[in-house]
Design an enzyme around this catalytic site. Sequence first.
Site, short mmCIF file in Angstrom:
data_model
loop_
_atom_site.label_atom_id
_atom_site.label_comp_id
_atom_site.label_asym_id
_atom_site.label_seq_id
_atom_site.Cartn_x
_atom_site.Cartn_y
_atom_site.Cartn_z
N PHE A 117 0.86 -1.18 0.00
CA PHE A 117 0.00 0.00 0.00
C PHE A 117 0.90 1.23 0.00
O PHE A 117 2.05 1.17 0.46
CB PHE A 117 -0.90 0.01 1.24
CG PHE A 117 -2.36 -0.08 0.92
CD1 PHE A 117 -2.92 -1.28 0.50
CD2 PHE A 117 -3.19 1.03 1.01
CE1 PHE A 117 -4.27 -1.37 0.19
CE2 PHE A 117 -4.54 0.96 0.70
CZ PHE A 117 -5.09 -0.24 0.28
N GLN A 238 -8.40 14.36 3.85
CA GLN A 238 -7.70 13.55 2.84
C GLN A 238 -8.53 13.38 1.58
O GLN A 238 -9.69 12.96 1.64
CB GLN A 238 -7.37 12.17 3.40
CG GLN A 238 -6.66 11.27 2.39
CD GLN A 238 -6.00 10.09 3.05
OE1 GLN A 238 -6.66 9.12 3.42
NE2 GLN A 238 -4.70 10.15 3.22
N HIS A 240 -8.58 11.14 -1.79
CA HIS A 240 -7.98 9.91 -2.29
C HIS A 240 -7.66 10.10 -3.76
O HIS A 240 -8.49 10.63 -4.51
CB HIS A 240 -8.97 8.74 -2.09
CG HIS A 240 -8.34 7.40 -2.26
ND1 HIS A 240 -7.93 6.93 -3.48
CD2 HIS A 240 -8.03 6.44 -1.36
CE1 HIS A 240 -7.40 5.72 -3.31
NE2 HIS A 240 -7.45 5.41 -2.02
N LEU A 250 -14.68 4.89 -4.62
CA LEU A 250 -13.28 4.54 -4.38
C LEU A 250 -12.79 3.38 -5.25
O LEU A 250 -13.41 2.33 -5.32
CB LEU A 250 -13.10 4.14 -2.91
CG LEU A 250 -11.64 3.84 -2.57
CD1 LEU A 250 -10.84 5.11 -2.56
CD2 LEU A 250 -11.54 3.16 -1.23
N GLU A 253 -6.47 1.81 -3.19
CA GLU A 253 -5.02 1.88 -3.39
C GLU A 253 -4.45 0.48 -3.57
O GLU A 253 -3.35 0.31 -4.12
CB GLU A 253 -4.42 2.54 -2.14
CG GLU A 253 -3.05 3.07 -2.31
CD GLU A 253 -2.73 4.01 -1.14
OE1 GLU A 253 -3.27 5.12 -1.12
OE2 GLU A 253 -1.98 3.60 -0.26
N ARG A 284 -0.68 9.30 -0.19
CA ARG A 284 -1.82 9.83 -0.94
C ARG A 284 -1.74 11.32 -1.26
O ARG A 284 -2.14 11.74 -2.35
CB ARG A 284 -3.10 9.59 -0.13
CG ARG A 284 -3.44 8.15 -0.13
CD ARG A 284 -4.66 7.84 0.66
NE ARG A 284 -4.87 6.40 0.57
CZ ARG A 284 -5.74 5.73 1.27
NH1 ARG A 284 -6.52 6.35 2.14
NH2 ARG A 284 -5.86 4.43 1.11
N HIS A 350 -12.16 11.82 0.98
CA HIS A 350 -12.13 10.44 1.47
C HIS A 350 -12.12 10.29 2.98
O HIS A 350 -12.79 9.43 3.54
CB HIS A 350 -10.87 9.78 0.89
CG HIS A 350 -10.74 8.32 1.19
ND1 HIS A 350 -11.73 7.42 0.92
CD2 HIS A 350 -9.72 7.61 1.73
CE1 HIS A 350 -11.33 6.21 1.28
NE2 HIS A 350 -10.12 6.30 1.79
N ARG A 392 -3.08 10.63 6.34
CA ARG A 392 -3.16 9.25 6.79
C ARG A 392 -2.60 8.31 5.74
O ARG A 392 -2.83 8.48 4.55
CB ARG A 392 -4.63 8.88 7.04
CG ARG A 392 -4.86 7.40 7.25
CD ARG A 392 -6.29 7.09 7.56
NE ARG A 392 -7.17 7.12 6.42
CZ ARG A 392 -7.52 6.07 5.68
NH1 ARG A 392 -7.03 4.87 5.96
NH2 ARG A 392 -8.35 6.19 4.67
#
Length: 577
Positions: A117, A238, A240, A250, A253, A284, A350, A392
Site C-alpha cells: 500500500f 484527505q 484519495h 473509491l 489503493e 496519498r 475520502h 493518513r
Amino acid sequence: MITHKHDIIIVGAGIAGLAAAFEAAQAGHDVAVISKVFPTRSHSIAAQGGTAAALGNMEPDSWEWHFYDTVKGSDFLGDQDAQALFCQEAIDTAYFLEHIGVPFSRTEDGRILQRCFGGHYSKFGQGPPVRRACLAADRIGQVMLHTLFGQCLRYKVNFYNEFIVTHLLIHDEGCCGVMAWELVGGETHIFHARLTLLATGGYARLFKVSTNSAINTGDGMGMVLRAGLPLEDMEFVQFHPTGLYPWGFLISEGVRGEGGYLINADGERFMKRYAPAKMELAPRDVVCRAIQSEIKAGRGIEGKPCVHLDITHLSEKTIKERLPQIREMAIKFAGIDPKKRPIPVAPTAHYSMGGIPVNVDCEVLADGKKTVMPGLFAAGECACVSIHGANRLGTNSTMECAVFGRRAGKHMAKLAKRTSFLPLPERQIKAGCEEIKALLNHPARTSVAEIRESLQESMTRNCGILREKRQLEQQLDFLRTLKRAYQKIGLKGLPSSYNLALQEAIELKHMLNLGEAIVRGALARTESRGAHCRTDFPKRDDKNWLKHTLIFMKEREYRLDYKPVIITKFQPEERRF
Ligand SMILES: Cc1cc2nc3c(=O)[nH]c(=O)nc-3n(C[C@H](O)[C@H](O)[C@H](O)COP(=O)(O)OP(=O)(O)OC[C@H]3O[C@@H](n4cnc5c(N)ncnc54)[C@H](O)[C@@H]3O)c2cc1C
C-alpha cells in the site's frame, strides 16, 4: 419521551464502536450501541484494500518501520507516542481479529496474506515497499464489521438501530449520556449512561465528490463543537487519488499495491516526475497533488479532469481473485473491463484526519490538551489521537478503529465499575426537545437539499485539494449566507415517523458548523503540510506551524488555539519519495 439506562452507551456501530462494545460487553457490562443505520451499513463496510500490521508474513517487516512510515506519512504532525503504541498494538490486534473469526485471505502455507500500500516501505523508508496490508480480497471492512457484529450479538450488546443522536448531555461534572430521535417511532429518547463513547465516523460528505456514504456527516464532531468542546486539526481532509471518474467511488489503493500504473493523456507514467523512487506507491497527498497538477497542465484524458489507472498488464487471475469488487464496479458503472482497458480516475474526498482530541485511552480532552472531560470518550475516524497528523497512510484507519476501539472498550470497562450515574441536565433536555419541535413546526421556506448541495459544491471549489487565501475568505462569507438560509428551514406537514428530512436537517447543521471549522483552520495555517496545500504558501513551515490546531465554538463565534506536536524519536525532515 422515553428514557433508557445503560452502564456504557456507544454512539456508532462501525469498526471502532463495535470493537469497543465487544470489549466492554465481554468484561460483563451492560452496553448499548446506538446507530443511525443498521450496524452493518456503517461506512466501515466499504473499506476495501486492507488493514495495516507489520506481521512480516511475506518478507521481513517491523513495527519500528511501520512507525517511521506513519510519522513521515503524517508529514511529522502526528503524535509519536500514539503512533508508536498504534504500530506495536496493530500486530496483536491483527491476531485478535483472526481469532474472533475474520476470514482473511491466506498465503499458500495458511498465514494472513498481505499486500503493498502507498507509504508503507521497509528499512525506515530506505528499502522497497513492504507487504503490510492484511487483506480479505478487496473487502476488509465487510469482514471486520460482520465478524465484530456477530461477536457483539454473542455477548448480548443492546442495539438501538435507526436512532439519530442529536445532543450530548453534559454538565460541569461530566457527560451523562445522549439525546436521540427514533426514526421509526418519531420521538425523542434519552440515553442515561455512566460512560459515553462517540464512534460516529468522518465528515467527507461535506464535499461534492466523495468516497463516503451519505451518512458520513460528522455528527459526533458537530455535537462536541456545539457542547463547547474543541476539535483538532480539522483543516486536514484527505483526498484519495483514485476515485472512479466522474462519480468519485473509491478505486482502492490496493489496485496500485497489486501493480497498477497511473498514466496521463500522453501515455506517460507521470509519477516518475513527482516521486521517482516510490512511484505510484508514494503517500496519498503526494499522488493526489501529482494527478491534480497533470490535469491542470492539460494532460487529463481526452481533456477531462481525470487520468488513467492501468492494470491491463496484471493477470486475469490476480484481478479476479484480489480485486473482484473493483473489477465489478468498473464494469457496472463505467462499462470498462479493467483487464482490457484502463480505468478513468480522479481525486475524491475520502477521510478526516482531524476530529475530537483524545488521549491514548480515548478520553476526550475538554481543553484539547491535558484536561479530561469525565464520562466522555471518542474513537475511530471521529477522534484525533493523533496518529495520522496531516496525512493518513492507507490501511492505518481500519486498524486505528480496531486498536483504539478496543482500548476505549477496555478502559471504559475498568472505569464503569467506579463511576456513578450523574443526574440528567433537565434544562438541556428541554432546550434539545424545543429545537427539534421548532424544526418540525416551522413552515418550509428553504430546502435542506439545496443548502447541502451549495455547501458541498462550494467546499470542493474553495477548500479542496489546492487552497488559497482569497478563496478561503470567500468560503467563510458564503458559509455565513448558508447559515442564514438554514434559519429558514422548516418541516411542517411531514409525518413524524420516518422523517428523513428531519435527519437531514440535523446533519446539515453539523455540516455547516464543521465546514466553518475546516475553513478557519485552513485560512490560519499559512503553510503546506500533508493534505493541506496552500498555493500561496507552498512550503512546510516547521518554525511556525509544527503544531496542532484546536478550534472552539461558542454562540457561533469560533476561537483558535494551538498545542505542540509530541516528538519522541523521529525529528522532522524533508519528505522525498
Ligand atoms: C470507500 C472507503 C474505503 C476505505 N478503505 C479503507 C481500507 O481499505 N483500509 C482502511 O484502513 N481504511 C479504509 N477506509 C477508511 C475506513 O474505512 C474508515 O475510516 C473507518 O472504517 C471508520 O470507522 P468508524 O468506526 O470510525 O466509523 P463508521 O464506520 O463510519 O461508522 C460510523 C457509525 O456512527 C453512526 N452515527 C453517526 N452519526 C450518528 C448519529 N448522529 N446518531 C447515531 N449514530 C450515528 C453510524 O450509523 C455508523 O454506525 C475506507 C473508507 C471508505 C469511505
